[in-house]
Design an enzyme around this catalytic site. Structure first.
Site, PDB file in Angstrom:
ATOM      1  N   CYS A 190      -3.127  11.315   3.666  1.00  8.84           N
ATOM      2  CA  CYS A 190      -3.407  10.356   2.580  1.00  8.84           C
ATOM      3  C   CYS A 190      -3.240  11.018   1.231  1.00  8.84           C
ATOM      4  CB  CYS A 190      -4.854   9.862   2.626  1.00  8.84           C
ATOM      5  SG  CYS A 190      -5.293   8.966   4.093  1.00  8.84           S
ATOM      6  N   GLU A 204       0.826  -1.215   0.000  1.00  6.28           N
ATOM      7  CA  GLU A 204       0.000   0.000   0.000  1.00  6.28           C
ATOM      8  C   GLU A 204       0.857   1.261   0.000  1.00  6.28           C
ATOM      9  OE1 GLU A 204      -3.733   0.044   0.340  1.00  6.28           O
ATOM     10  OE2 GLU A 204      -3.539  -2.005  -0.396  1.00  6.28           O
ATOM     11  N   HIS A 243      -4.637   1.543   7.255  1.00 12.30           N
ATOM     12  CA  HIS A 243      -3.231   1.863   6.931  1.00 12.30           C
ATOM     13  C   HIS A 243      -2.583   2.381   8.210  1.00 12.30           C
ATOM     14  CE1 HIS A 243      -4.569   2.782   2.545  1.00 12.30           C
ATOM     15  NE2 HIS A 243      -3.906   1.636   2.534  1.00 12.30           N
TER      16      HIS A 243
HETATM   17  O1  SUG Z   1      -7.888   2.889  -0.015  1.00 12.29           O
HETATM   18  N1  SUG Z   1     -10.704   4.992   0.160  1.00 12.29           N
HETATM   19  C1  SUG Z   1      -9.256   4.833   0.219  1.00 12.29           C
HETATM   20  C2  SUG Z   1      -8.666   5.752   1.245  1.00 12.29           C
HETATM   21  C3  SUG Z   1      -7.180   5.752   1.224  1.00 12.29           C
HETATM   22  C4  SUG Z   1      -6.572   6.492   2.361  1.00 12.29           C
HETATM   23  N2  SUG Z   1      -5.165   6.481   2.275  1.00 12.29           N
HETATM   24  C5  SUG Z   1      -4.305   6.456   3.314  1.00 12.29           C
HETATM   25  N3  SUG Z   1      -4.676   6.136   4.523  1.00 12.29           N
HETATM   26  N4  SUG Z   1      -3.061   6.683   3.069  1.00 12.29           N
HETATM   27  C6  SUG Z   1      -8.890   3.379   0.528  1.00 12.29           C
HETATM   28  O2  SUG Z   1      -9.595   2.763   1.338  1.00 12.29           O
HETATM   29  C7  SUG Z   1     -12.917   4.651  -0.771  1.00 12.29           C
HETATM   30  C8  SUG Z   1     -13.581   4.788  -2.120  1.00 12.29           C
HETATM   31  C9  SUG Z   1     -15.073   4.639  -2.053  1.00 12.29           C
HETATM   32  O3  SUG Z   1     -15.579   3.947  -1.167  1.00 12.29           O
HETATM   33  O4  SUG Z   1     -15.787   5.188  -2.942  1.00 12.29           O
HETATM   34  C10 SUG Z   1     -11.414   4.477  -0.846  1.00 12.29           C
HETATM   35  O5  SUG Z   1     -10.910   3.905  -1.791  1.00 12.29           O
END
Ligand code: SUG
Length: 446
Positions: free
Chosen positions: A370, A176, A252
């Site tokens: 993020c 990730e 994460h």
């Molecule tokens: O991968 N949300 C992302 C959020 C990523 C956050 N990144 C970090 N913590 N670095 C994920 O879960 C949700 C999309 C939706 O539900 O429409 C989403 O992909």
């Protein structure tokens, strides 16, 4: 001689298809906001405002472009045929969840774009990039190819920059990116300690693992990235995330810890073996003293940490110490707001707090940290990058006008099948690659 180096932050520009599809099991915000009507225009402007504010404070701030969505090549690879309108109609009828996945603007969360190791740490003295395969979620697993092209278009000089392919895209090597990677150091230009945090050991069924939600990052993936980047054992710490926090929605590590310089700001429940993590870092920091800011569950209960995204803040060097750039939600939750007031009064590394409104992104589980990928660059490396992506007053104005002319202010699930949306996206992205000087990075441009 230690070279002068800075930490540059590359934020993902929110794409025109930003929507709430509930795609991320294990990410509490994503699941609880499913089917809300999104406002892509507001989302992009919120992100740009954060970039501009940090650029105005003197930080080197870059922009990473959104990806082409909906992604027609993926739909064709899944057997949807005919004209583009027919492909969209076919998938909307057969399985709207697939359409939502190939339409997600998730590439905005560039902390997941790649893992980056600065040249001071690597065996060949170049900055190394490995795009994250994001294999845990289908909608994110289709990002790494274009991410790789974008990174190569920006960091193109091979004398300074080395680009690897994403790891094999299977759960054993689930990666990730920088969301599970933190670098600690005395000065950016000196060799640092690279802390890789993983959720699970893939090849050992007996190792602790979360019971409810998936662990997206494996130890084996982190080790592979460290090998590719030419990092030595002296600088490496691998730490397991506490499975209980993954089960509480910490998908994460950057939702529960953030580090910068000699400072590690973390919740007491973040790691499976906290004491070992701290002693491993201290041993490798070589002379420099680790400043561990440990937040207790008594001060900030785990669920408040997850709801506020306190730890998904950007921790940035500032003239008088460090600035913590927090999401607005931190001021809406009493325990967290109180904690922040005490924190800046204390005598520690964090001397100021600034609040950013990134609510559109937050509703999908993406806070300020993020939205950015950190790249430490020395002066020569900074000079060698493609400067079209660096935030300036005029780039900010151009991008704001670009968003205002191309983005919708409402987007719901049923809009995703609209062939007009696909055309709007392509027109916008074609113009964007010109503005940023990136060349042909999208499939539709090749
Ligand atoms: O991968 N949300 C992302 C959020 C990523 C956050 N990144 C970090 N913590 N670095 C994920 O879960 C949700 C999309 C939706 O539900 O429409 C989403 O992909």
């Amino acid at each position: 001689m230690v070279k002068h180096a800075v930490e540059a932050n590359f934020d993902g520009l929110v794409g025109p298809t930003h929507n709430y599809a509930g795609l991320s099991w294990g990410n509490v915000a994503s699941k609880s906001n499913v089917n809300l009507v999104a406002n892509p225009r507001e989302a992009a402007l919120q992100g740009l405002a954060k970039m501009k504010a940090l650029a105005d404070r003197g930080y080197v701030q870059g922009v990473l472009p959104p990806h082409e969505r909906p992604h027609l090549p993926t739909l064709r690879a899944l057997g949807f045929e005919g004209s583009e309108a027919q492909v969209l109609e076919g998938v909307a009828k057969a399985d709207p969840a697939i359409l939502a996945a190939v339409s997600s603007a998730s590439a905005m969360w560039t902390a997941n774009a790649a893992t980056v190791s600065p040249s001071a740490d690597t065996a060949d003295g170049r900055v190394h990039f490995t795009p994250a395969n994001l294999s845990a979620k289908f909608h994110r697993s289709i990002e790494h190819r274009v991410t790789g092209r974008v990174l190569q278009a920006i960091f193109h000089d091979q004398r300074h920059f080395a680009h690897h392919d994403a790891l094999p895209s299977v759960s054993h090597f689930g990666d990730e990116g920088a969301a599970n990677h933190t670098r600690l150091c005395s000065r950016y230009g000196e060799p640092g300690v690279e802390l890789f945090v993983y959720g699970q050991v893939a090849f050992n069924d007996q190792a602790p693992a979360p019971a409810r939600f998936p662990a997206r990052q494996t130890l084996e993936a982190s080790q592979a990235v460290a090998r590719l980047h030419g990092l030595s054992d002296r600088q490496l710490v691998f730490a397991q995330q506490n499975p209980a926090v993954i089960d509480a929605g910490v998908f994460h590590n950057d939702v529960i810890a953030v580090g910068n310089g000699r400072c590690l700001f973390y919740h007491e429940q973040a790691f499976l073996d906290e004491q070992r993590v701290l002693s491993d870092i201290r041993e490798r920091l070589m002379g420099a003293e680790l400043e561990a800011i440990r937040v207790s569950a008594q001060d900030v209960p785990l669920e408040d940490a997850v709801a506020s995204y306190l730890f998904n803040s950007q921790l940035l060097n500032s003239p008088d110490g460090m600035l913590l750039a927090v999401p607005g939600e931190c001021r809406e939750i009493a325990t967290v707001s109180r904690y922040l007031d005490e924190l800046v009064k204390s005598d520690g590394a964090i001397t100021s707090v600034e609040v950013f409104d990134v609510k559109q992104s937050m509703r999908n589980g993406g806070g300020p940290a993020c939205l950015r990928l950190r790249v430490v660059l020395d002066d020569e490396e900074l000079h060698a990058i493609n400067h079209g992506v660096i935030m300036t007053d005029s780039l900010y104005q151009r991008l704001t006008a670009w968003v205002e002319s191309h983005y919708r202010d409402r987007l719901s699930q049923k809009d995703l099948a609209d062939p007009a949306l696909l055309n709007e996206v392509r027109r916008a992205l074609d113009e964007l690659t010109d503005i940023l000087g990136l060349g042909s990075i999208y499939d539709f441009q090749r």
